[in-house]
Structure formats: structure tokens, C-alpha cells
Scaffold this active site. Structure first.
Site, PDB file in Angstrom:
ATOM      1  N   LYS A  82      47.453  31.721  43.920  1.00 41.98           N
ATOM      2  CA  LYS A  82      46.273  31.897  44.028  1.00 41.98           C
ATOM      3  C   LYS A  82      45.751  30.740  44.982  1.00 41.98           C
ATOM      4  O   LYS A  82      46.107  29.721  44.647  1.00 41.98           O
ATOM      5  CB  LYS A  82      45.242  32.081  42.870  1.00 41.98           C
ATOM      6  CG  LYS A  82      44.065  32.846  42.914  1.00 41.98           C
ATOM      7  CD  LYS A  82      44.518  34.475  42.996  1.00 41.98           C
ATOM      8  CE  LYS A  82      43.099  35.217  43.233  1.00 41.98           C
ATOM      9  NZ  LYS A  82      43.348  36.820  42.758  1.00 41.98           N
TER      10      LYS A  82
HETATM   11  P1  NAD Z   1      33.882  40.911  46.032  1.00 37.70           P
HETATM   12  O1  NAD Z   1      33.528  39.716  46.648  1.00 37.70           O
HETATM   13  O2  NAD Z   1      33.961  42.101  47.208  1.00 37.70           O
HETATM   14  O3  NAD Z   1      32.682  41.489  45.010  1.00 37.70           O
HETATM   15  C1  NAD Z   1      32.441  40.906  43.734  1.00 37.70           C
HETATM   16  C2  NAD Z   1      31.135  41.584  43.133  1.00 37.70           C
HETATM   17  O4  NAD Z   1      30.831  41.068  42.069  1.00 37.70           O
HETATM   18  C3  NAD Z   1      29.869  41.585  44.020  1.00 37.70           C
HETATM   19  O5  NAD Z   1      29.245  42.965  43.874  1.00 37.70           O
HETATM   20  C4  NAD Z   1      29.151  40.582  43.540  1.00 37.70           C
HETATM   21  O6  NAD Z   1      27.696  40.477  43.888  1.00 37.70           O
HETATM   22  C5  NAD Z   1      29.387  40.664  42.102  1.00 37.70           C
HETATM   23  N1  NAD Z   1      29.477  39.225  41.454  1.00 37.70           N
HETATM   24  C6  NAD Z   1      29.757  38.102  41.919  1.00 37.70           C
HETATM   25  N2  NAD Z   1      29.510  37.064  41.042  1.00 37.70           N
HETATM   26  C7  NAD Z   1      28.888  37.898  39.809  1.00 37.70           C
HETATM   27  C8  NAD Z   1      28.372  37.423  38.671  1.00 37.70           C
HETATM   28  N3  NAD Z   1      28.366  36.096  38.339  1.00 37.70           N
HETATM   29  N4  NAD Z   1      27.817  38.368  37.762  1.00 37.70           N
HETATM   30  C9  NAD Z   1      27.811  39.731  38.320  1.00 37.70           C
HETATM   31  N5  NAD Z   1      28.374  40.049  39.246  1.00 37.70           N
HETATM   32  C10 NAD Z   1      28.829  39.205  40.060  1.00 37.70           C
HETATM   33  O7  NAD Z   1      35.093  40.760  44.961  1.00 37.70           O
HETATM   34  P2  NAD Z   1      36.358  41.991  44.821  1.00 37.70           P
HETATM   35  O8  NAD Z   1      37.320  41.640  45.780  1.00 37.70           O
HETATM   36  O9  NAD Z   1      35.732  43.019  44.475  1.00 37.70           O
HETATM   37  O10 NAD Z   1      36.875  41.199  43.452  1.00 37.70           O
HETATM   38  C11 NAD Z   1      36.264  41.389  42.171  1.00 37.70           C
HETATM   39  C12 NAD Z   1      37.194  41.058  41.000  1.00 37.70           C
HETATM   40  O11 NAD Z   1      38.353  41.949  41.314  1.00 37.70           O
HETATM   41  C13 NAD Z   1      37.646  39.644  40.887  1.00 37.70           C
HETATM   42  O12 NAD Z   1      37.992  39.293  39.433  1.00 37.70           O
HETATM   43  C14 NAD Z   1      38.807  39.852  41.497  1.00 37.70           C
HETATM   44  O13 NAD Z   1      39.744  38.562  41.400  1.00 37.70           O
HETATM   45  C15 NAD Z   1      39.490  41.078  41.264  1.00 37.70           C
HETATM   46  N6  NAD Z   1      40.474  41.474  42.016  1.00 37.70           N
HETATM   47  C16 NAD Z   1      40.363  41.935  43.288  1.00 37.70           C
HETATM   48  C17 NAD Z   1      41.281  42.407  44.087  1.00 37.70           C
HETATM   49  C18 NAD Z   1      41.254  42.862  45.564  1.00 37.70           C
HETATM   50  O14 NAD Z   1      41.887  43.652  46.234  1.00 37.70           O
HETATM   51  N7  NAD Z   1      39.742  42.422  46.241  1.00 37.70           N
HETATM   52  C19 NAD Z   1      42.512  43.010  43.467  1.00 37.70           C
HETATM   53  C20 NAD Z   1      42.729  42.627  42.188  1.00 37.70           C
HETATM   54  C21 NAD Z   1      41.653  42.073  41.519  1.00 37.70           C
END
Ligand code: NAD
Length: 422
Positions: A112
Site C-alpha cells: 500500500k
Molecule cells: P473515493 O475517494 O472514491 O471515495 C471515498 C468516499 O468516502 C467519498 O464519498 C468521500 O466523500 C467519503 N469519505 C471520505 N472520508 C470520509 C469520512 N471521514 N467519513 C465519511 N465519508 C468519508 O474512495 P474509494 O476508492 O471509493 O475507497 C473507499 C474505501 O474502499 C477505502 O477504504 C478503500 O481503501 C476501499 N477500497 C477501494 C477500492 C477501489 O478499487 N477503489 C478497492 C478496495 C477497497
């Protein structure tokens, strides 16, 4: 614009990751030395680097790239741009990537990366400069054969394109396989952008079968409306469920009769938030987690479901789109209350699975169509869900420990077969 402090109590994700590991490792016959090795990261790089800002000043930023384990293959894991990034958070996320790849059977280890920055405070040019300099700094560790980054919180396909271009400029030739989650035009894969949400959807539908909850009309609440949360929300809606609550970093909205998620997506794209969407009540992120629903999808950041709020959570299924949203204490409380948790390392593994497809396509320079991607993804997600469920039943443990047992067993066996060098 309304802003709320969403995470009142920060828990240390690295403590949580290690506790989850210890709980599952206790069920396995692993040599003490190998167990200790798996509790540690393999290598950790900290970089402090300068970025030229638009006003001519220079700012120093701090970033990390951590490899937890590379026994099964090159390490894989996203890059996060967030003001709250810490080395311990990156360590935990790297360890979770190792178990995630092993849970769904990918030939990868876990890594990561993160930069301490709020990208919303940067111009596009500053963001590009920061990305390219960070990519150069971590290119000590990054390569198509060794370590392949991808998007995570606040990073996207455009940022992946800058990383791929920067790496390629240094190598002297185009190297698409160094990073996944790229735009289609430069070697990205169809289906990648919604793959994590699609995997959340597949595993949620499987859990609903186990729990005998009909999809039609099932109420869904989603925390986070980014890449993962938005795709999970509209795909579950398209499957017949009703999305009643959604939030982003600014707060949440609730309508017990449901939203049209596609319309909400268009609204949020225009306004930058879900807040103010017509016909919905405003709720805080804390209230959102406790709304009446069948399925809760935490899809924002870690440490959201704790011993404090777990007793009030009303969902029957928690589908962990985010990494590490539930603390071990909350896990115990929810398990005792009969809540079915689809653990992050299984639930959100659709993203890394299609990233793996993207890497394979880039290396082969031969591209698949979306039907093939989605079918292969469905096969892997559903098979992995059922495999974890059978470990869970055999060992009489919850789904998280079941997934960990399966993943740790794979990595520990591979380590013992390879032997300890020299
Ligand atoms: P992103 O940046 O596209 O979206 C994050 C969302 O969460 C946004 O709507 C933001 O406004 C909201 N957010 C941010 N901080 C926040 C907080 N403190 N409280 C509430 N909402 C909050 O990110 P993403 O890629 O959708 O990732 C979200 C989660 O999924 C993370 O934990 C990431 O590690 C995990 N994840 C992502 C992927 C991927 O393919 N993008 C894969 C596996 C896991």
C-alpha cells in the site's frame, strides 16, 4: 458547505490488522517464526519530497510505500492521498492486501502507499507535480514484476496515468503494467472502475441468500459515495434492492422510500456532495450507520464501526466495501447479535481482481471484452465467498476469521514450501 468531524475516535488500524491476524492464526498450525514473519511488513519506504506550488513556493510532502509480503508474487495495493495517512495505516492496508489477494487466490502479495495531503487543497497542476514526484520517489520499489500500485481513496484513473507516464519516461519505453486502474486509452481494463462495487454486489447477494433476505425491496445504506460506494449502491439498486441512505465526507441523506442512485450520482457530480438532494432528510455519518436497513455498506474509511456504535447498528448484513471499517471489539458485538459481516478482504476484493485482469492484459497486450471481465469476476467472487463460508462452518468461526484462516494458510504454506532464505 456543511462539514462535520466524521471520525471522532481514531483507532490504530495496524493494531487492528495484527489482532485480526492473531485471532485467525491461532486456528492454524504455523511455525512460530513464520507466524512472526507474517505479523511484520517486509519493507517500508518513507519519502519526504518537494513540490513546486503554483505561487512559486516549494512545499515538502511525506509519503509511504509499504510491502507487507511478496511470497505469492509481486505486491499489489493502492495509493491513498489523504491528510490522515499514517505509516501505521499504510502498514495495515498493506497487510490487508496480502490477505485479500490470498482470499480470492490471486498470485500477488500485499502493498500500500499513501501521501499525507488533502488533494482538494491543490490545483490540478500541483496534484500532477505531487503525483509525478511521489511516483519517482517510490519507483525504487515499483515495477510490473515487483510492485504494482492502483487507485485508493482520493486517487483515480488520471493519477494512475501520471504514474504510468512518469515510470515510462524513466524507463525509456511505455510500461502499462506498472500500475492498474488506468484509463482505457492507455491499457486500462474495461470494468475496472466499477469492479470493487460489483464485487460488493456479488458478495452481498450471496450473503442475502444465506440470510434468506429477498433482494427485492431490501433496504441498503451506504457510507461513502466514491468509487466503491457509488457503484455498490447503483448495482444493488439495479439488482432490485432499495437504497435508503447514502453519505459522503460532508454528511448523509436518508429517505425511507429510497433514492434513484443514478440521479443522485448526477446531482453529486454537479454539486460535489450528496447533501441537499431533494426529498431527503439530512443525517450525520454517525446516524447513517444506525439507520434501519437490511444491508449496511461502509465504503469510506476505516474505524467507523466500533464497540460504541455496534450495539445500535440495525443492519442484518454488513458488506465491507471499505478496508478495515469494523474494529475487532465491534466484530464480537455484531457476531453475538447475529449480524452477518462480509469481511473487507473478501467483500471488496473485486477491485484487485480486475486489477489483476488489467495487469495480465497489459503483459499479454491482448484485451478482453467487458462480458468476459464481469463473468470471470463473478466466478472468482462467488467461489471465494462460498469457500470462506465453508471454512466458517467447518471451524465454527465468523466470516472474517474464516477468510483470514484461508488466506493465512495459503501464504504460510507457500512460505514453508519456499523455505527461509538463506
Ligand atoms: P473515493 O475517494 O472514491 O471515495 C471515498 C468516499 O468516502 C467519498 O464519498 C468521500 O466523500 C467519503 N469519505 C471520505 N472520508 C470520509 C469520512 N471521514 N467519513 C465519511 N465519508 C468519508 O474512495 P474509494 O476508492 O471509493 O475507497 C473507499 C474505501 O474502499 C477505502 O477504504 C478503500 O481503501 C476501499 N477500497 C477501494 C477500492 C477501489 O478499487 N477503489 C478497492 C478496495 C477497497
Amino acid at each position: 458547505m456543511l462539514r462535520e468531524p466524521v471520525v471522532e475516535q481514531r483507532v490504530n488500524p495496524w493494531d487492528i490488522a495484527r489482532e485480526q491476524f492473531d485471532r485467525a492464526a491461532a486456528y492454524l498450525d504455523i511455525k512460530a517464526g513464520v507466524r512472526e514473519m507474517l505479523r511484520h511488513t517486509k519493507r517500508e519506504l518513507t519519502v519526504n519530497f518537494p513540490v513546486k506550488m503554483d505561487d512559486g513556493s516549494v512545499r515538502i510532502f511525506t509519503g509511504y510505500r509499504v510491502h507487507h509480503n511478496t511470497v505469492l508474487g509481486p505486491s499489489k495495493g493502492g495509493i491513498r492521498f489523504h491528510p490522515d495517512v499514517t505509516l501505521d495505516e499504510v502498514r495495515a492496508l498493506a497487510m490487508w492486501m496480502t490477505w485479500k489477494c490470498a482470499t480470492v487466490g490471486l498470485p500477488y502479495g500485499g502493498a500500500k502507499g499513501g501521501v499525507i495531503v488533502d488533494p482538494k487543497t491543490l490545483s490540478r497542476t500541483e496534484l500532477e507535480h505531487l503525483t509525478r514526484r511521489y511516483a519517482t520517489e517510490i519507483s525504487l520499489l515499483m515495477s510490473p514484476e515487483g510492485d504494482i500500485p492502483a487507485p485508493d481513496v482520493n486517487t483515480n484513473a488520471e493519477i494512475m496515468a501520471w504514474i504510468m507516464d512518469t515510470y515510462s519516461m524513466h524507463r525509456g519505453y511505455t510500461t502499462p503494467a506498472v500500475v492498474t486502474g488506468k484509463p482505457l486509452e492507455i491499457g486500462g481494463s474495461v470494468g475496472r472502475s466499477e469492479a470493487t462495487g460489483r464485487g460488493v454486489m456479488f458478495t452481498t447477494l450471496e450473503a442475502m441468500k444465506v440470510e434468506e433476505i429477498p433482494v427485492e425491496g431490501a433496504r441498503i445504506v451506504v457510507q461513502g459515495f466514491g468509487n466503491v460506494g457509488s457503484a455498490a449502491a447503483y448495482l444493488l439498486q439495479d439488482a432490485g434492492a432499495t437504497v435508503v441512505g447514502i453519505s459522503d465526507v460532508f454528511g448523509g441523506i436518508y429517505n425511507p422510500h429510497g433514492f434513484d442512485v443514478h440521479a443522485l450520482l448526477a446531482y453529486a457530480k454537479k454539486t460535489g456532495t450528496v447533501l441537499g438532494y431533494p426529498g431527503a432528510d439530512q443525517v450525520s455519518n454517525r446516524e447513517l450507520l444506525e439507520l434501519p436497513c437490511e444491508v449496511l455498506v461502509p465504503a469510506a474509511i476505516e474505524g467507523q464501526i466500533t464497540a460504541e456504535n455496534a450495539p445500535r447498528i440495525q443492519a442484518r448484513i454488513i458488506a465491507e466495501g471499505a478496508n478495515g471499517p469494523t474494529t475487532p471489539e465491534a466484530d464480537d458485538i455484531l457476531h453475538d447479535r447475529g449480524v452477518f459481516i462480509i469481511p473487507d478482504i473478501l467483500c471488496n476484493a473485486g477491485g484487485v481482481t480486475v486489477s489483476y485482469f488489467e495487469w495480465v492484459q497489459d503483459l499479454q497486450q491482448f484485451f478482453w471484452d467487458e462480458g468476459e471481465i464481469n463473468n470471470r469476476l463473478a466466478q472468482i467472487m462467488i467461489r471465494s465467498f462460498r469457500d470462506v463460508l465453508s471454512v466458517t462452518r467447518e471451524k465454527k468461526v465468523n466470516m472474517r476469521t474464516g477468510a483470514y484462516i484461508r488466506a493465512i494458510d495459503r501464504v504460510a504454506k507457500a512460505t514453508m514450501i519456499r523455505g527461509i532464505y538463506p
